[in-house]
Write a protein that holds these residues in place. Structure first.
Motif, PDB file in Angstrom:
ATOM      1  N   SER A  37      -3.386 -13.855   8.790  1.00  0.00           N
ATOM      2  CA  SER A  37      -2.687 -15.057   9.222  1.00  0.00           C
ATOM      3  C   SER A  37      -1.598 -14.752  10.251  1.00  0.00           C
ATOM      4  CB  SER A  37      -2.098 -15.822   8.029  1.00  0.00           C
ATOM      5  OG  SER A  37      -1.072 -15.065   7.440  1.00  0.00           O
ATOM      6  N   SER A  38      -1.196 -13.488  10.333  1.00  0.00           N
ATOM      7  CA  SER A  38      -0.176 -13.164  11.331  1.00  0.00           C
ATOM      8  C   SER A  38      -0.726 -13.330  12.743  1.00  0.00           C
ATOM      9  CB  SER A  38       0.363 -11.749  11.126  1.00  0.00           C
ATOM     10  OG  SER A  38      -0.637 -10.790  11.384  1.00  0.00           O
ATOM     11  N   THR A  39      -2.026 -13.036  12.896  1.00  0.00           N
ATOM     12  CA  THR A  39      -2.664 -13.260  14.203  1.00  0.00           C
ATOM     13  C   THR A  39      -2.647 -14.742  14.539  1.00  0.00           C
ATOM     14  OG1 THR A  39      -4.157 -11.539  13.434  1.00  0.00           O
ATOM     15  CG2 THR A  39      -4.659 -12.539  15.567  1.00  0.00           C
ATOM     16  N   ALA A  40      -3.055 -15.548  13.555  1.00  0.00           N
ATOM     17  CA  ALA A  40      -3.071 -16.998  13.757  1.00  0.00           C
ATOM     18  C   ALA A  40      -1.665 -17.526  14.057  1.00  0.00           C
ATOM     19  CB  ALA A  40      -3.635 -17.683  12.512  1.00  0.00           C
ATOM     20  N   ALA A  41      -0.675 -16.904  13.422  1.00  0.00           N
ATOM     21  CA  ALA A  41       0.703 -17.355  13.630  1.00  0.00           C
ATOM     22  C   ALA A  41       1.263 -16.852  14.964  1.00  0.00           C
ATOM     23  CB  ALA A  41       1.579 -16.863  12.472  1.00  0.00           C
ATOM     24  N   GLY A  42       0.479 -15.999  15.625  1.00  0.00           N
ATOM     25  CA  GLY A  42       0.883 -15.530  16.941  1.00  0.00           C
ATOM     26  C   GLY A  42       1.940 -14.441  16.922  1.00  0.00           C
ATOM     27  N   TRP A  43       2.025 -13.680  15.804  1.00  0.00           N
ATOM     28  CA  TRP A  43       2.992 -12.577  15.781  1.00  0.00           C
ATOM     29  C   TRP A  43       2.593 -11.523  16.803  1.00  0.00           C
ATOM     30  CZ3 TRP A  43       3.950 -11.276   9.875  1.00  0.00           C
ATOM     31  CH2 TRP A  43       4.568 -12.374   9.261  1.00  0.00           C
ATOM     32  N   GLN A  44       3.541 -11.122  17.605  1.00  0.00           N
ATOM     33  CA  GLN A  44       3.313 -10.104  18.622  1.00  0.00           C
ATOM     34  C   GLN A  44       4.172  -8.888  18.304  1.00  0.00           C
ATOM     35  OE1 GLN A  44       1.470 -10.491  21.588  1.00  0.00           O
ATOM     36  NE2 GLN A  44       0.784 -12.562  21.072  1.00  0.00           N
ATOM     37  N   ALA A  45       3.647  -7.713  18.597  1.00  0.00           N
ATOM     38  CA  ALA A  45       4.458  -6.513  18.380  1.00  0.00           C
ATOM     39  C   ALA A  45       4.053  -5.432  19.366  1.00  0.00           C
ATOM     40  CB  ALA A  45       4.271  -5.997  16.953  1.00  0.00           C
ATOM     41  N   GLU A  46       5.021  -4.623  19.787  1.00  0.00           N
ATOM     42  CA  GLU A  46       4.717  -3.510  20.699  1.00  0.00           C
ATOM     43  C   GLU A  46       3.902  -2.444  19.986  1.00  0.00           C
ATOM     44  OE1 GLU A  46       8.828  -4.037  20.772  1.00  0.00           O
ATOM     45  OE2 GLU A  46       7.573  -5.778  21.170  1.00  0.00           O
ATOM     46  N   THR A  47       4.218  -2.267  18.701  1.00  0.00           N
ATOM     47  CA  THR A  47       3.523  -1.246  17.916  1.00  0.00           C
ATOM     48  C   THR A  47       2.784  -1.918  16.776  1.00  0.00           C
ATOM     49  OG1 THR A  47       5.347   0.255  18.408  1.00  0.00           O
ATOM     50  CG2 THR A  47       3.842   0.930  16.641  1.00  0.00           C
ATOM     51  N   VAL A  48       1.489  -1.647  16.685  1.00  0.00           N
ATOM     52  CA  VAL A  48       0.706  -2.170  15.557  1.00  0.00           C
ATOM     53  C   VAL A  48       0.175  -0.985  14.772  1.00  0.00           C
ATOM     54  CG1 VAL A  48      -1.285  -3.553  14.851  1.00  0.00           C
ATOM     55  CG2 VAL A  48       0.075  -4.257  16.845  1.00  0.00           C
ATOM     56  N   ILE A  49       0.470  -0.975  13.481  1.00  0.00           N
ATOM     57  CA  ILE A  49       0.010   0.092  12.597  1.00  0.00           C
ATOM     58  C   ILE A  49      -1.084  -0.479  11.710  1.00  0.00           C
ATOM     59  CG2 ILE A  49       0.691   1.639  10.716  1.00  0.00           C
ATOM     60  CD1 ILE A  49       3.534   1.654  11.963  1.00  0.00           C
ATOM     61  N   ASP A  50      -2.277   0.075  11.842  1.00  0.00           N
ATOM     62  CA  ASP A  50      -3.407  -0.417  11.052  1.00  0.00           C
ATOM     63  C   ASP A  50      -3.370   0.225   9.665  1.00  0.00           C
ATOM     64  OD1 ASP A  50      -5.794  -1.125   9.928  1.00  0.00           O
ATOM     65  OD2 ASP A  50      -7.055  -0.270  11.506  1.00  0.00           O
ATOM     66  N   ALA A  51      -3.228  -0.596   8.649  1.00  0.00           N
ATOM     67  CA  ALA A  51      -3.109  -0.069   7.279  1.00  0.00           C
ATOM     68  C   ALA A  51      -4.273  -0.518   6.392  1.00  0.00           C
ATOM     69  CB  ALA A  51      -1.776  -0.482   6.678  1.00  0.00           C
ATOM     70  N   HIS A  52      -5.390  -0.881   6.999  1.00  0.00           N
ATOM     71  CA  HIS A  52      -6.554  -1.256   6.179  1.00  0.00           C
ATOM     72  C   HIS A  52      -6.929  -0.106   5.251  1.00  0.00           C
ATOM     73  CE1 HIS A  52      -7.008  -4.456   9.177  1.00  0.00           C
ATOM     74  NE2 HIS A  52      -7.639  -5.103   8.216  1.00  0.00           N
ATOM     75  N   GLY A  53      -7.186  -0.426   4.008  1.00  0.00           N
ATOM     76  CA  GLY A  53      -7.582   0.596   3.041  1.00  0.00           C
ATOM     77  C   GLY A  53      -6.410   1.408   2.510  1.00  0.00           C
ATOM     78  N   GLN A  54      -5.184   1.076   2.959  1.00  0.00           N
ATOM     79  CA  GLN A  54      -4.004   1.850   2.560  1.00  0.00           C
ATOM     80  C   GLN A  54      -3.073   0.966   1.722  1.00  0.00           C
ATOM     81  OE1 GLN A  54      -3.871   5.116   4.388  1.00  0.00           O
ATOM     82  NE2 GLN A  54      -5.939   4.348   4.755  1.00  0.00           N
ATOM     83  N   TYR A  55      -2.178   1.624   0.999  1.00  0.00           N
ATOM     84  CA  TYR A  55      -1.082   0.901   0.357  1.00  0.00           C
ATOM     85  C   TYR A  55       0.096   0.878   1.325  1.00  0.00           C
ATOM     86  CZ  TYR A  55      -3.550   2.074  -4.026  1.00  0.00           C
ATOM     87  OH  TYR A  55      -4.464   2.236  -5.018  1.00  0.00           O
ATOM     88  N   VAL A  56       0.822  -0.217   1.301  1.00  0.00           N
ATOM     89  CA  VAL A  56       2.074  -0.320   2.061  1.00  0.00           C
ATOM     90  C   VAL A  56       3.179  -0.492   1.023  1.00  0.00           C
ATOM     91  CG1 VAL A  56       3.361  -1.652   3.777  1.00  0.00           C
ATOM     92  CG2 VAL A  56       0.882  -1.319   4.043  1.00  0.00           C
ATOM     93  N   ILE A  57       3.977   0.557   0.861  1.00  0.00           N
ATOM     94  CA  ILE A  57       4.979   0.566  -0.211  1.00  0.00           C
ATOM     95  C   ILE A  57       6.377   0.807   0.362  1.00  0.00           C
ATOM     96  CG2 ILE A  57       3.319   1.386  -1.963  1.00  0.00           C
ATOM     97  CD1 ILE A  57       4.596   4.200  -1.641  1.00  0.00           C
ATOM     98  N   PRO A  58       7.404   0.397  -0.387  1.00  0.00           N
ATOM     99  CA  PRO A  58       8.754   0.746   0.073  1.00  0.00           C
ATOM    100  C   PRO A  58       8.933   2.257   0.042  1.00  0.00           C
ATOM    101  CG  PRO A  58       8.821  -0.429  -2.064  1.00  0.00           C
ATOM    102  CD  PRO A  58       7.390  -0.346  -1.648  1.00  0.00           C
ATOM    103  N   GLY A  59       9.711   2.791   0.946  1.00  0.00           N
ATOM    104  CA  GLY A  59       9.993   4.225   0.925  1.00  0.00           C
ATOM    105  C   GLY A  59      10.623   4.612  -0.402  1.00  0.00           C
ATOM    106  N   GLY A  60      10.307   5.807  -0.859  1.00  0.00           N
ATOM    107  CA  GLY A  60      10.838   6.278  -2.136  1.00  0.00           C
ATOM    108  C   GLY A  60      12.357   6.431  -2.096  1.00  0.00           C
ATOM    109  N   VAL A  61      12.974   6.188  -3.232  1.00  0.00           N
ATOM    110  CA  VAL A  61      14.417   6.386  -3.389  1.00  0.00           C
ATOM    111  C   VAL A  61      14.600   7.472  -4.449  1.00  0.00           C
ATOM    112  CG1 VAL A  61      16.603   5.318  -4.058  1.00  0.00           C
ATOM    113  CG2 VAL A  61      14.888   3.979  -2.789  1.00  0.00           C
ATOM    114  N   ASP A  62      15.042   8.640  -4.009  1.00  0.00           N
ATOM    115  CA  ASP A  62      15.258   9.763  -4.935  1.00  0.00           C
ATOM    116  C   ASP A  62      16.758   9.839  -5.220  1.00  0.00           C
ATOM    117  OD1 ASP A  62      15.416  12.107  -6.375  1.00  0.00           O
ATOM    118  OD2 ASP A  62      13.955  13.177  -5.124  1.00  0.00           O
ATOM    119  N   ALA A  63      17.128   9.395  -6.406  1.00  0.00           N
ATOM    120  CA  ALA A  63      18.550   9.229  -6.746  1.00  0.00           C
ATOM    121  C   ALA A  63      19.175  10.487  -7.328  1.00  0.00           C
ATOM    122  CB  ALA A  63      18.705   8.070  -7.736  1.00  0.00           C
ATOM    123  N   HIS A  64      18.490  11.625  -7.198  1.00  0.00           N
ATOM    124  CA  HIS A  64      19.056  12.849  -7.799  1.00  0.00           C
ATOM    125  C   HIS A  64      18.568  14.064  -7.017  1.00  0.00           C
ATOM    126  CE1 HIS A  64      20.153  14.984 -11.872  1.00  0.00           C
ATOM    127  NE2 HIS A  64      20.381  15.782 -10.836  1.00  0.00           N
TER     128      HIS A  64
END
Ligand code: URP
Ligand code: ZN
Ligand code: ZN
Ligand code: ZN
Length: 466
Positions: A37-64
């Motif tokens: 839907s981002s394509t339909a919404a017309g989102w444009q970006a200089e950099t596109v990262i294809d993440a098909h088949g991948q997980y997109v997760i927040p970066g890890g937080v190592d508190a120790h």
């Protein structure tokens, strides 16, 4: 303004999973939209990262972590530069390290020293807890000011290591009373140090000098006893409590019992306690020294109890306690006397992969993986929702994680500045593919693109997990 679009991946947060595109503007996540839907919404970006088949997760937080920690006449072998780079290679984009109060000095001196080590050298963002080695009136006042300013809102105390970091029960209670009115979080190293020192002296006198005796004298009962005592002291003070590096099932049972009473007590464990055991400490030819840390590794049967604690939320966080010492020249200081082996294991690069392996094996869910490694540590230490989630307004600390590639953990391929891997030869399924730190791609397909000095110091709110 720079725009980056991550398309087609499975976005996994602690709260939900969704096939979504993630839009980043400069350093922040600004929007998520159902895949396509981002394509339909017309989102444009200089950099596109294809993440098909991948997980997109927040970066890890190592508190120790303990970069460059002076210990036992030597110093942890990862600098802030090498250690934060290795963290990013392993999908961790935030660390919270420990500034150490010098004996007889102020907390301020410890923090200044740690700022000097870290500033301009970190590849990812970082914050500081403070190790309180000497509780006194001036230090209690400092705790109050540091909490109010956000420079350090959590303070570690030690029931272990007499003569080094140790605080007696009265000093611990005073620090907890301060935390009770400021909102600071007390982190506890819960082992009965004076009793352990007696057992250490007796073991050495009996000629028991090998690394495995480190695990024997640091008795499970003395972890459980100290955990129990810390909980009672916190209850008397009316403060929350976070017990670091829980390794014993009986210590976990103390936490669980307190939580069943409704007390605000929290527990952290580490990959070494979930994946390694006293079998490693008993490895021949002094190789057991590689596995000397405190609390110590426990017999294998404790692992199942810790996994259970992670599922029942009696343990909330997995951090590494990354404190690397090379085998050659550092761990070797303890040949002939296990008590002279510097305490600590390397692991900052391995945490996300090892925990993902637990997802593969069905021990925890994908969302729980993100919760214990990203979201809860961020909440616990006042970094949420800036860190630990994928949501509009959050920092664009994002990991594209390939859940299918198999890798073998090894010192020959890791990026930590240490000459061995605690997980040498271990096969895990899953691997970090791309890492963004505040919108900057620092790692992509095995290519390092980050730089020392990109990482910024984080001031923190008080605990958001209560
Ligand atoms: O063995 C360990 N854990 N070394 C680091 C210091 C500490 O107690 O966390
Ligand atoms: Zn694709
Ligand atoms: Zn500790
Ligand atoms: Zn530690």
């Amino acid at each position: 303004m720079t725009r980056t679009l991550i398309t087609g991946g499975l976005v996994v947060t602690a709260a939900e999973e969704m096939h979504a595109d993630v839009l980043i503007e400069d350093q922040k996540i600004v929007a998520l939209a159902a895949t396509g839907s981002s394509t339909a919404a017309g989102w444009q970006a200089e950099t596109v990262i294809d993440a098909h088949g991948q997980y997109v997760i927040p970066g890890g937080v190592d508190a120790h972590t303990h970069m460059e920690l002076p210990f036992g006449g030597t110093s942890a072998s990862d600098t802030f530069e090498t250690g934060t780079r290795a963290a990013a290679w392993g999908g961790t984009t935030t660390i919270v390290d420990f500034a150490v109060q010098p004996m007889g000095g102020a907390l301020r001196e410890g923090l200044d020293a740690w700022h000097a080590k870290a500033e301009g050298n970190c590849a990812i963002d970082y914050g500081f807890h403070t190790i309180v080695a000497d509780v006194n009136d001036a230090v209690l006042k400092e705790m109050e000011l540091l909490t109010a300013s956000g420079e350090s809102t959590s303070f570690k105390l030690f029931m272990a290591y007499p003569g080094v970091f140790y605080s007696d029960d009265g000093r611990i209670l005073r620090a907890m009373q301060t935390a009770a009115h400021t909102g600071a979080l007390i982190m506890m190293h819960a082992e009965n140090g004076p009793a352990i020192d007696v057992l250490v002296a007796q073991a050495l006198a009996a000629g028991h000098t090998e690394p495995r005796y480190h695990g024997e004298v640091r008795r499970e009962l003395l972890e459980a006893e100290a955990t129990h005592r810390a909980i009672k002291l916190a209850q008397v003070a009316g403060s929350p409590l976070y017990v670091v590096h829980v390794s014993a099932g009986s210590a976990l049972a103390e936490l669980a019992a307190a939580r069943d009473q409704g007390l605000p007590v929290f527990g952290e464990t580490c990959p070494q306690y979930l994946f390694l055991s006293t079998d490693n400490l008993a490895e021949p030819d002094f190789a057991g020294a590689k596995y000397v840390c405190s609390t110590p590794l426990r017999p294998r049967e404790h692992q199942a109890q810790l996994w259970r604690g992670l599922r029942t939320n009696d343990l909330q966080v997995v951090s590494t306690d990354h404190c690397p010492f090379c085998f050659t020249g550092q761990k070797e200081l303890g040949r002939g006397d296990f008590s002279k082996i510097p305490n600590g294991l390397p692991g900052v690069e391995n945490r996300m992969d090892l925990l993902h392996q637990a997802v593969v094996e069905g021990r925890i869910s994908r969302r729980r993986w993100v919760e214990i490694a990203c979201a809860t540590p961020a909440r616990m230490f006042g970094l949420y929702p800036r860190k630990g989630t994928i949501a509009p307004g959050a920092d664009a600390d994002v990991v594209v994680y390939d859940p299918q590639t198999v890798q073998v953990l090894s010192a020959s391929t890791h990026h930590m500045n240490v000459d061995y891997s605690a997980y040498e030869g271990r096969q895990v399924t899953g691997r970090v593919r791309t890492v963004l730190s505040r919108g900057t791609v620092v790692l992509d397909h095995g290519r390092w693109l980050g730089r020392a000095g990109h990482g910024q110091f984080l001031t923190r709110a008080t605990c958001q997990y209560l």
